[in-house]
Design an enzyme around this catalytic site. Sequence first.
Site, PDB file in Angstrom:
ATOM      1  N   HIS A 126       1.104  -1.256   0.120  1.00 51.14           N
ATOM      2  CA  HIS A 126      -0.045   0.201  -0.211  1.00 51.14           C
ATOM      3  C   HIS A 126       0.954   1.256  -0.441  1.00 51.14           C
ATOM      4  CE1 HIS A 126      -3.354  -2.231   0.555  1.00 51.14           C
ATOM      5  NE2 HIS A 126      -3.268  -2.583   1.348  1.00 51.14           N
ATOM      6  N   ASP A 250      -4.296 -12.417   3.089  1.00 55.62           N
ATOM      7  CA  ASP A 250      -5.832 -12.603   4.195  1.00 55.62           C
ATOM      8  C   ASP A 250      -7.043 -12.299   2.508  1.00 55.62           C
ATOM      9  OD1 ASP A 250      -4.430 -10.653   2.363  1.00 55.62           O
ATOM     10  OD2 ASP A 250      -5.043  -9.017   3.935  1.00 55.62           O
TER      11      ASP A 250
END
Length: 311
Positions: A126, A250
Amino acid sequence: MSIQLIYDPAFLTHDTGKAHPENAKRLESILDALDRDENLAGMLRRVRPARATPEDLARCHGEGMVRLARELSERGGGYIDVDTRVSRESFDVACLAAGAAIRAVDAVLAAEGGRAFALVRPPGHHATDRRSMGFCLFNNAAIAARYAQAKHGLETVLIVDWDVHHGNGTQDIFWSDDTVFYLSTHQYPHYPGTGARDETGGGKGEGYTLNIPLPAHTSARDHRDAFNDALRAIEHRFHPDLVIISAGFDSHRQDPLGNLMLEDVDFGEMTKEVLRIAEKHSAGRVVGLLEGGYNLDVLGGSVRRHLSALL
């Protein structure tokens, strides 16, 4: 064959607080799972990394961004954005995580068919060229790709990102670049709000970003079919000298931060598809970098399946 496991206990000292989902117990659960698999553990060569240099960081991140992370750590820590916690040790640890990604590149390029996995935190995908965010301080995958080009003379790098969240930072850094291809499969709409199918790059980089946005609860079969189709489409027009996997676990069906439906076996099969590309175009060289994964009961098993497939 063996896999070089790039790890340092210092990664546990990046203190985000016990209640934060990105905490040191993530790595502890993975190490425990690996240690309990005697066959796999015997094929892992553990290597300690060195910190990334300012030059390494500067290939991907602006000076002000790096300075902000350093100064916040020196002041004892705090939040660098709404969900990204920094402690006194975090700047040094983030430099070490980027350095682990670099060490993984060195490891796989030292021999044909080299494989390495950097077991690191904080994660990276990110982090943009100007902003730390989303649990990430510096973009480990991007730093590794630029290092491979600058120091090893590689021309082309493929970054494959299967985290449940879109790697907006990696996309931004290589948006106008035709030497690094970025592929992401991710839940959409979801944090950070980017990753639509029409986000394909710009300028020279037009067509060198491929996003596969998946609705919540997409079946594992449909997810893997979309992933495999994307890899085959890339292969027709882009032949990488190195493959880097932003390996976020995830996207597992039991992860609390997403709603995709993959199981451990799916991570293994997706790894094999990446290896097929690598063995054809990059002498089998693959670097894996830990990104997300927040269910401590399943994270170790997912990573174990990924590493077993790398073998």
